[in-house]
Design a protein around this motif. Structure first.
Motif, PDB file in Angstrom:
ATOM      1  N   SER A 197       5.490 -23.195  41.586  1.00  0.00           N
ATOM      2  CA  SER A 197       6.874 -23.510  39.753  1.00  0.00           C
ATOM      3  C   SER A 197       7.555 -21.905  40.733  1.00  0.00           C
ATOM      4  O   SER A 197       7.398 -21.025  41.534  1.00  0.00           O
ATOM      5  N   SER A 220      10.360 -22.820  35.622  1.00  0.00           N
ATOM      6  CA  SER A 220      10.461 -22.361  34.225  1.00  0.00           C
ATOM      7  C   SER A 220      11.693 -22.685  33.328  1.00  0.00           C
ATOM      8  O   SER A 220      12.440 -22.674  34.360  1.00  0.00           O
ATOM      9  N   HIS A 222      12.078 -22.678  30.071  1.00  0.00           N
ATOM     10  CA  HIS A 222      12.249 -21.862  28.734  1.00  0.00           C
ATOM     11  C   HIS A 222      13.330 -21.913  27.797  1.00  0.00           C
ATOM     12  O   HIS A 222      12.911 -20.903  26.536  1.00  0.00           O
ATOM     13  N   ASN A 296       2.671 -15.269  25.901  1.00  0.00           N
ATOM     14  CA  ASN A 296       1.390 -14.127  26.185  1.00  0.00           C
ATOM     15  C   ASN A 296       1.622 -12.594  26.068  1.00  0.00           C
ATOM     16  O   ASN A 296       3.164 -12.304  26.228  1.00  0.00           O
TER      17      ASN A 296
END
Ligand code: SAH
Length: 350
Positions: A197, A220, A222, A296
């Motif tokens: 990743s 990633s 986002h 998270n």
């Protein structure tokens, strides 16, 4: 002179290193298997080597795979996720996570001690960047868990390089480690069961494309615009949104693996239906899958996760636009082992 470290060497490197001491070439393969198939941590355990060879090797080489210390270990309440803080001999620490899925065990590896990408939502860079991990240190994270699983007849069958650090900035060592894990005489893990990743370091993506492995690439993303992506991920100033996607397209074309775009859902920031539509505009007609990750909690960062309704709406908007979309299975949130929660040193202070 300090002894040469052998954990992390591939077969050719072992042959070269041993050759200097007159050790027969076939011994290198025996040692390779002891290291990466059996996971032993000392030369004494290599019982098919003559005593003289074992003594010669331990007099001249260092085998540090057993010298990682477990500083702290946490298990999630459901028993499916375990996180350890591992310390290397120079006192650097990284976190590594093992997840028990129905298909087997998967290990989430760190590639660097700390991180200097400074993504706005991530815990890994909070205390800055310390150093790259060596191939041996990357492997040591897998074998720490493998040694616990082996007596139960289980094995690590999947690895994801999604722990702390930016793997594309340490790609040589990451690939060196993954190649050893792939070997039939190592853990025999298919490249298709490995994922790297990246936050979008294009030269690294291009280098991985050229390496020609069928490793999965996760990017990633986002955000669905340059302005927002730059706010969330400073790396976007150097390698912007569309260029990153183009580099990922080239990976997909060259290596035949569908690209995964990771998209954190941050309440009120990138989670509107309009954001989902813009994302779909960019990704439609591409062979990819979007993996949504409800943010998270990282207390220092202050972002919140959207409500379940907002998450569902975002998901359905993409689906209606025929984008492959999945919601990340959350594991280990109660022990801060979930995405973006890995960090180098706070476990010591808990
Ligand atoms: N540097 C690499 C690998 C580490 S991050 C990368 O950026 O991809 C692994 C994944 O966790 C990335 O998609 C990252 O963006 C995501 N992540 C980081 N912080 C998070 C948080 N607070 N909540 C959810 N996911 C997060």
């Amino acid at each position: 002179m300090s002894k040469k470290e052998i954990f992390g060497m591939n077969l050719e490197e072992l042959q070269g290193a041993f050759g200097e001491f007159g050790v027969k070439k076939y011994r290198a393969m025996q040692v390779f298997r002891w290291l990466y198939e059996q996971g032993v941590t000392s030369f004494e355990e290599m019982t098919n080597l003559s005593k003289a060879d074992r003594e010669l090797l331990s007099a001249n080489f260092n085998l540090s795979s057993g010298s990682v210390q477990v500083i702290r270990e946490l298990a999630s309440a459901d028993g499916l996720t375990n996180k350890v803080l591992l310390e290397f001999p120079d006192k650097s620490c990284v976190e590594t996570v093992v997840m028990h899925h129905d298909y087997g065990y998967s290990v989430c590896l760190s590639s660097q001690v700390g991180c200097n990408m400074n993504c706005a939502f991530c815990a890994s860079g909070i205390s800055g960047f310390e150093r790259n991990l060596t191939a041996g240190e990357i492997l040591a994270q897998v074998y720490y868990f493998q040694r616990l699983l082996q007596p139960k007849g289980a094995r690590v069958s999947r690895v994801v390089v999604m722990g702390s650090g930016e793997p594309m900035l340490n790609l040589d060592n990451v690939l060196h480690a993954l190649d050893i894990l792939h070997s039939d005489y190592g853990q025999c893990i298919g490249y298709r069961n490995m994922t790297i990743s990246t936050c979008g370091v294009i030269p690294g993506i291009a280098k991985l494309t050229a390496a020609g492995r069928t490793i999965n690439l996760a990017v990633s993303l986002h955000a669905a615009s340059d302005t927002l992506r730059t706010k969330l991920m400073p790396i976007n100033k150097t390698y912007n949104y569309l260029k990153v996607i183009e580099a990922a397209d080239a990976y997909e074309e060259g290596n035949g693996r569908q690209v995964m775009y990771e998209y954190i859902l941050l309440a009120g920031i990138n989670d509107s239906k309009a954001d989902a539509q813009t994302l779909a505009d960019t990704l439609q007609h591409r062979n990819c899958v979007v993996n949504l990750i409800p943010a998270n909690p990282v207390p220092e960062k202050g972002f919140a996760r959207p409500s379940q309704t907002v998450i569902d709406d975002f998901f359905q908007t993409l689906k209606a636009r025929k984008i492959n979309v999945t919601l990340r299975k959350e594991m280990g949130k109660d022990i801060n082992a979930a995405c973006g929660q890995l960090r180098a040193n706070t476990l010591r202070e808990d």
